[in-house]
Scaffold this active site. Structure first.
Site, PDB file in Angstrom:
ATOM      1  CD  GLU A   1      23.486  68.573  52.187  1.00  0.00           C
ATOM      2  OE1 GLU A   1      22.614  68.317  51.345  1.00  0.00           O
ATOM      3  OE2 GLU A   1      24.362  69.459  52.019  1.00  0.00           O
TER       4      GLU A   1
ATOM      5  CG  ASP B   1      25.326  67.220  48.478  1.00  0.00           C
ATOM      6  OD1 ASP B   1      24.102  67.315  48.651  1.00  0.00           O
ATOM      7  OD2 ASP B   1      25.848  67.234  47.347  1.00  0.00           O
TER       8      ASP B   1
END
Length: 230
Positions: free
Chosen positions: A122, A50
């Site tokens: 992610e 992320d």
């Protein structure tokens, strides 16, 4: 008998990175239901990915839109790294068949779950970063998210914000919003809102909530005046 998973080489080719340590990719694909514990699932890699994704996309936007102000860059960043966009990327990589879930069909619909696919997207970015470094991760992100950078799926600004900026650019005070009427039954009301900008005729909008009606009124005003909603 469980279906045989496609070879990871196919996923590596779609992602654009050949792993030196393929266990990183395997972990990025492992849901907590299919892991011995949370440490063995994708969650830690998602945390890392992320941040890597946000940094690479922010740099990409900074270089691609040199005249954009901070507010526009922030809106573009939010559009590109949102859950739905990450899910689109995961599907483009054909991630679902590679997911590692609990045996026994406990999660029959999980392979198409938007949140799960976004998280795994992610996690894969994080895995690439650990395996190949920033350059490798940046190349993967640019290839997957770059084409989406020029074609946002949603307006980058909501109509009320755009109208307020439009008014300020002309030295006018903030637009006003006034409830005209509420119609319909209590369980399904329809609100009618008027927006007023100093020196201009009001515009009317309708919606199932006051906020929606205000957005509609602002959008109607922008359309009438030929302003750009994005």
């Amino acid at each position: 008998m469980a279906a045989r998973k496609p070879p990871l080489a196919a996923l590596e080719a779609a992602v654009g990175h050949s792993f030196t340590d393929r266990s990183l990719l395997e972990r990025a694909l492992t849901h907590v239901s299919g892991a011995d514990d949370r440490i063995g699932s994708y969650q830690r890699l998602e945390f890392l990915g992320d941040r890597v994704l946000g940094l690479v996309v922010a740099e990409m936007l900074f270089r691609t839109f040199p005249a954009a102000e901070e507010g526009e860059l922030s809106r573009r960043l939010a559009e590109l790294v949102r859950r739905e966009t990450c899910t689109e990327v995961a599907r483009a990589w054909d991630v679902p068949p590679h997911l590692r879930l609990a045996a026994g069909g406990a999660f029959p619909r999980a392979r198409q779950n938007v949140s799960l696919l976004a998280d795994v997207c992610e996690a894969i970015v994080g895995a690439v970063y650990l395996d190949g470094g920033h350059g490798a991760a940046a190349a993967v992100v640019r290839a997957a998210f770059g084409p989406r950078m020029h074609a946002p799926q949603r307006p980058l600004r909501d109509a009320k914000t755009t109208l307020q900026e439009w008014a300020h650019a002309r030295g006018l005070p903030n637009p006003g919003y006034e409830l005209v009427e509420t119609t319909g039954p209590d369980h399904a009301p329809v609100f009618t809102i008027s927006t007023q900008v100093q020196g201009f005729e009001p515009c009317i909008g309708k919606g199932a909530s006051k906020r929606a009606a205000e957005q509609d009124a602002a959008g109607q005003f922008l359309a009438r005046e030929g302003a750009d909603p994005t």
